[in-house]
Design a protein around this motif. Structure first.
Motif, PDB file in Angstrom:
ATOM      1  N   GLN A  78       1.959  17.988  -9.086  1.00  0.00           N
ATOM      2  CA  GLN A  78       2.621  18.913  -8.166  1.00  0.00           C
ATOM      3  C   GLN A  78       1.785  19.118  -6.908  1.00  0.00           C
ATOM      4  N   ASN A  79       2.447  19.109  -5.750  1.00  0.00           N
ATOM      5  CA  ASN A  79       1.818  19.307  -4.431  1.00  0.00           C
ATOM      6  C   ASN A  79       0.911  18.151  -4.018  1.00  0.00           C
ATOM      7  N   ILE A  80       0.998  17.017  -4.716  1.00  0.00           N
ATOM      8  CA  ILE A  80       0.248  15.813  -4.343  1.00  0.00           C
ATOM      9  C   ILE A  80       1.246  14.748  -3.901  1.00  0.00           C
ATOM     10  N   ILE A  81       1.066  14.215  -2.703  1.00  0.00           N
ATOM     11  CA  ILE A  81       1.965  13.181  -2.181  1.00  0.00           C
ATOM     12  C   ILE A  81       1.491  11.828  -2.700  1.00  0.00           C
ATOM     13  N   ILE A  82       2.268  11.225  -3.585  1.00  0.00           N
ATOM     14  CA  ILE A  82       1.897   9.947  -4.200  1.00  0.00           C
ATOM     15  C   ILE A  82       2.532   8.796  -3.417  1.00  0.00           C
ATOM     16  N   SER A  83       1.721   7.817  -3.053  1.00  0.00           N
ATOM     17  CA  SER A  83       2.211   6.680  -2.271  1.00  0.00           C
ATOM     18  C   SER A  83       2.363   5.412  -3.098  1.00  0.00           C
ATOM     19  N   GLN A  84       1.719   5.362  -4.269  1.00  0.00           N
ATOM     20  CA  GLN A  84       1.787   4.151  -5.086  1.00  0.00           C
ATOM     21  C   GLN A  84       1.542   4.510  -6.546  1.00  0.00           C
ATOM     22  N   ILE A  85       2.267   3.849  -7.451  1.00  0.00           N
ATOM     23  CA  ILE A  85       2.072   4.015  -8.891  1.00  0.00           C
ATOM     24  C   ILE A  85       2.099   2.640  -9.547  1.00  0.00           C
ATOM     25  N   VAL A  86       1.177   2.395 -10.491  1.00  0.00           N
ATOM     26  CA  VAL A  86       1.193   1.168 -11.285  1.00  0.00           C
ATOM     27  C   VAL A  86       0.970   1.527 -12.748  1.00  0.00           C
ATOM     28  N   CYS A  87       1.495   0.688 -13.627  1.00  0.00           N
ATOM     29  CA  CYS A  87       1.377   0.945 -15.065  1.00  0.00           C
ATOM     30  C   CYS A  87       0.659  -0.200 -15.759  1.00  0.00           C
ATOM     31  N   GLY A  88      -0.288   0.155 -16.621  1.00  0.00           N
ATOM     32  CA  GLY A  88      -0.942  -0.820 -17.469  1.00  0.00           C
ATOM     33  C   GLY A  88      -0.227  -0.892 -18.802  1.00  0.00           C
ATOM     34  N   TYR A  89      -0.889  -1.425 -19.819  1.00  0.00           N
ATOM     35  CA  TYR A  89      -0.261  -1.590 -21.128  1.00  0.00           C
ATOM     36  C   TYR A  89       0.189  -0.244 -21.699  1.00  0.00           C
ATOM     37  N   ASN A  90      -0.685   0.745 -21.634  1.00  0.00           N
ATOM     38  CA  ASN A  90      -0.330   2.092 -22.096  1.00  0.00           C
ATOM     39  C   ASN A  90      -0.982   3.161 -21.228  1.00  0.00           C
ATOM     40  N   HIS A  91      -1.243   2.845 -19.968  1.00  0.00           N
ATOM     41  CA  HIS A  91      -1.839   3.836 -19.080  1.00  0.00           C
ATOM     42  C   HIS A  91      -1.211   3.718 -17.692  1.00  0.00           C
TER      43      HIS A  91
END
Length: 496
Positions: A213-226
């Protein structure tokens, strides 16, 4: 961008000669042993080679091959993106927004309404409502795509709700995921807390990640379980499984909410992970590349500095298996070549130069044989900017603060240096902060850089409370300030 010669670091390309390697413009390495690849050439031909498990090479059979085989149905189609699952199944998108799928289909992950294995690429049309696909992504046995309308569609294996349909039955055709917001949402399997919900409960419908919350996220990636998330201010967050130290927190404890990776005390500009492995990596603004997690079978719980210059090399050399975390893209530039160290050292060497430029009463030493410039008005640019331009001509690299990069981009435009313009834009986007954002916005307006203007504007609005208290905002021209306020109001910045 990846250097055209770095593709040889991937074992699957070991039998290709230099000419063939240099002709690759897009490539994806996948499979349980990193032994399968599909690549596109500069002539827009598509080839595949490797183990061919479940017909994933798309050549019409399951015969493995150590030599490239052409995928006729994809050649000359303008393939721009490729993603692969664990079956494996493969999804590819074209520049026209068409979508193709093939390979393993036991869980409906091909999106063609069946569970029949796909031996050759076939177009997915049903369920997308005429939208053009601009981005593709694969989980182990499910698929997601983003359209030109900003919509997200998903299909395939759904036992834990990973398709986001609200149920747990498999989905055989693309179905729109109904979560419309700039906030971060997650859904699906959550046995290790990889959804960041603060628990280990599976989520069949998109749910907001409240820990961001209140953090502007510009990129997300997913590993095997993280999961890794990067904010627009360059802060890295991680959560989920951590048995190999893949969260970079210095221990092996799982995290069920977003946790700041504070070991990297400098601005992070890029990060990487892939569902095939437990490896994580990040690039700092300085250009240094770090990795952590399962590195060639060894657990590394804190980020360690590598000697690599790009994230792709980390996965080529240390991922188990050695797969690509994203499609490799390669750019060739007319007149460019691999530069020898001696040529790089020759830049600004007064002992070997035969011509010099005087900028702001300072000399930059260069060579007539290398520079093919007939005339230039040096008084238009500052010494740091023009020096950076000449340095780029010698080395293909740029080292300049983001505040100066827009002026350098203007110079690059004057000489039609497209690659240099891209480098400048990257520097600005990766270097924007609350304190310099309005300065960069003013420069974007001055040089009529519309794309950068939009980027800087959005950053300023997202951090409006802090930005309006900076010196650069107070020094902003009154006319531009009024225009900014009006545009911000239309954007919804002042709504309660």
């Amino acid at each position: 961008m990846t250097n055209i010669y770095d593709v040889a670091k991937w074992p699957v390309f070991g039998l290709l000669d230099g000419v063939a390697l240099a002709n690759i413009k897009l490539a994806c390495v996948f499979g349980s042993t990193g032994n399968e690849t599909i690549y596109v050439t500069c002539d827009d031909e598509v080839f595949a080679m490797g183990s061919n498990v479940n017909g994933c090479l798309g050549v019409g059979d399951v015969q493995s091959t150590l030599t490239p085989r052409k995928i006729e149905s994809l050649s000359k189609k303008g393939i721009t993106s490729i993603a692969c699952g664990s079956g494996p199944h493969v999804i590819a998108a074209t520049e026209d927004g068409e979508l193709y799928s093939w390979g393993h289909n036991g869980y409906c992950q091909l999106g063609n309404g069946s569970t029949t294995q796909g031996m050759v690429p076939c177009v997915i049309s049903a369920g997308l409502n005429g939208s053009k696909v601009v981005q593709v992504s694969c989980g182990s046995h499910h698929t997601l795509v983003r359209t030109d309308r900003g919509e997200v569609y998903a299909w395939g294996y759904n036992n834990c709700g990973q398709v986001g349909s609200g149920a747990t039955s498999n989905i055989s055709n693309p179905r729109r995921v109904s979560a419309t917001s700039v906030l971060v949402f997650a859904w699906g399997y959550n046995g290790n807390g990889q959804l960041g919900m603060g628990n280990n409960v599976n989520q069949p419908s998109p749910c907001r990640v409240s820990s961001l919350q209140n953090i502007i996220i510009s990129q997300i990636v997913c590993g095997y379980n993280h999961t890794l998330a990067l904010s627009d201010e360059g802060k890295l967050y991680a959560w989920g499984a951590n048995a190999y130290g893949q969260l970079g927190t210095g221990n092996k404890a799982n995290q069920v909410t977003a946790t700041l990776v504070d070991v990297l005390d400098k601005r992070v500009v890029a990060m990487a992970a892939i569902h095939y492995s437990h490896l994580s990596a990040a690039t700092l603004q300085s250009g240094d590349v770090y990795m952590w997690g399962q590195c060639r079978g060894q657990s590394t719980t804190s980020p360690i500095k590598t000697k690599f210059s790009c994230l792709d090399d980390v996965f080529a050399c240390f991922s188990s298996p050695p797969v690509t975390w994203r499609p490799l893209t390669f750019e060739n530039f007319v007149g460019r070549r691999a530069l020898e160290e001696s040529l790089m050292l020759a830049f600004n060497d007064e002992n070997t130069s035969d011509i010099s430029f005087v900028v702001e009463d300072q000399r930059i030493h260069v060579h007539k044989a290398f520079l093919k410039i007939s005339e230039i008005e040096i008084t238009q640019f500052t010494y740091p900017v023009y020096r950076a331009f000449l340095h780029y001509l010698y080395t293909d690299h740029v080292d300049i603060p983001p505040e100066e990069a827009i002026s350098l981009m203007d110079l690059a435009n004057a000489y039609c240096e497209t690659h240099l313009k891209k480098l400048c834009e990257r520097i600005i986007k990766q270097g924007i902060t609350v304190n310099n954002s309005f300065h960069l916005l003013a420069a974007a307006i001055k040089y009529e850089a519309s794309d950068l203007h939009d980027f800087c504007f959005k950053f300023c609005v997202n951090h409006l409370t802090e930005v309006v208290q900076t010196e650069s905002f107070l020094a902003f021209e009154e006319t531009h300030t009024k225009d900014f306020i009006i545009r911000a109001a239309k954007w919804g910045a002042f709504k309660y």
